[in-house]
Enzyme design. Structure first.
Site, PDB file in Angstrom:
ATOM      1  N   HIS A 115       0.839  -1.205   0.000  1.00 42.51           N
ATOM      2  CA  HIS A 115       0.000   0.000   0.000  1.00 42.51           C
ATOM      3  C   HIS A 115       0.877   1.261   0.000  1.00 42.51           C
ATOM      4  CE1 HIS A 115      -3.434   2.525   1.569  1.00 42.51           C
ATOM      5  NE2 HIS A 115      -2.406   3.191   2.075  1.00 42.51           N
ATOM      6  N   GLU A 116       1.876   1.272   0.852  1.00 42.58           N
ATOM      7  CA  GLU A 116       2.759   2.444   0.945  1.00 42.58           C
ATOM      8  C   GLU A 116       3.535   2.645  -0.360  1.00 42.58           C
ATOM      9  OE1 GLU A 116       2.385   4.523   3.203  1.00 42.58           O
ATOM     10  OE2 GLU A 116       1.166   3.274   4.511  1.00 42.58           O
ATOM     11  N   HIS A 119       1.439   4.374  -2.866  1.00 38.86           N
ATOM     12  CA  HIS A 119       1.372   5.846  -2.785  1.00 38.86           C
ATOM     13  C   HIS A 119       2.538   6.487  -3.543  1.00 38.86           C
ATOM     14  CE1 HIS A 119      -2.032   6.406  -0.178  1.00 38.86           C
ATOM     15  NE2 HIS A 119      -1.501   5.807   0.872  1.00 38.86           N
ATOM     16  N   GLU A 177      -6.433   6.498  -1.052  1.00 41.89           N
ATOM     17  CA  GLU A 177      -6.213   5.339  -0.170  1.00 41.89           C
ATOM     18  C   GLU A 177      -6.667   4.055  -0.863  1.00 41.89           C
ATOM     19  OE1 GLU A 177      -4.450   5.146   2.396  1.00 41.89           O
ATOM     20  OE2 GLU A 177      -4.182   7.289   2.529  1.00 41.89           O
TER      21      GLU A 177
END
Ligand SMILES: [Zn+2]
Length: 245
Positions: A115-116, A119, A177
């Site tokens: 997920h990070e 980003h 997100e």
């Protein structure tokens, strides 16, 4: 990582969508943002307790994940802290909080890292800082959590502060997100035991939203939010739709 985003948006009484907002004149080139992120990361490292206790485990967890994203080599450290959080900056600075490693299993941590990385790969901070909302949210985040983090009460008035607070408070919009969740899910689905690996994103979100309601001020403020339920459902639906067993 953000189960906190919507709270900040609500607190600032700002619209959820970024797309409808006109961009301000450029707040800085991508290079400026990356340079600010590098400074910001250094500043945070200096103020944090960095632990090497998890390094061996982190090496196992990271195996096979992208190492260079948008030309930036990912650089990991673990902060010793009770908050369950992780963040990534556009210069490849990825920081994981020890409480997250204490409470999540390897697959779940891997999903959070995916997920990070998402980003960074999807240039979310660049998108975010170039909008009016990016500025306003940066300020609200600074006001809301600046002192709690012991970083001084920022005013969000310069790029460095915005980069810092945006990263730690993970204040991306719900749309961003979800995009980062999807990036992680798609990455993990292609691994061996892809279904199980990808569903770890959902269980990580579940744990962070429930166990994250711990004792610290940050966790009390942001621990639980209905948007987390939407994100969990999105992950589960996406895994199902992939048809991967
Ligand atoms: Zn996030």
């Amino acid at each position: 990582m953000s189960v906190k985003t919507a709270f900040l948006i609500a607190a600032a009484a700002l619209p959820l969508t970024l797309s409808g907002c006109g961009s301000m004149e450029s707040l800085g080139s991508e290079q400026d943002i990356i340079a600010s992120a590098a400074q910001s990361c250094q500043k945070l490292d200096a103020k944090s307790q960095i632990t090497t206790r998890y390094d061996a485990r982190m090496r196992v967890i990271r195996q096979g994940l992208p190492e260079v994203v948008n030309g930036q080599t990912l650089n990991y450290k673990v902060y010793q802290t009770k908050d369950m959080n992780a963040f990534a900056m556009p210069n490849g600075c990825v920081r994981v909080y020890s409480a997250l490693l204490d409470r999540l299993n390897n697959d779940e941590v891997r999903a959070v890292l995916g997920h990070e990385i998402g980003h960074v790969a999807l240039r979310h901070s660049v998108q975010q800082y170039r909008t009016n909302n990016g500025v306003a949210l940066g300020m609200s985040a600074a006001n809301a959590i600046g002192s709690a983090l012991g970083l001084g009460g920022g005013t969000g008035s310069d790029l460095l502060e915005r980069v810092t607070y945006s990263a730690i408070s993970a204040q991306y919009s719900q749309r961003l997100e979800t995009e980062a969740d999807n990036y992680s899910v798609d990455l993990l689905l292609h691994e061996k035991n892809g279904r199980q690996k990808a569903l770890a994103m959902a269980s990580a979100l579940r744990k962070i939203s429930t166990e994250g309601q711990g004792s610290t001020m940050l966790q009390k403020m942001f621990g639980d939010h209905p948007d987390t339920a939407d994100r969990i459902k999105n992950v589960e639906d996406r895994v199902k739709a992939s048809g991967i067993k």
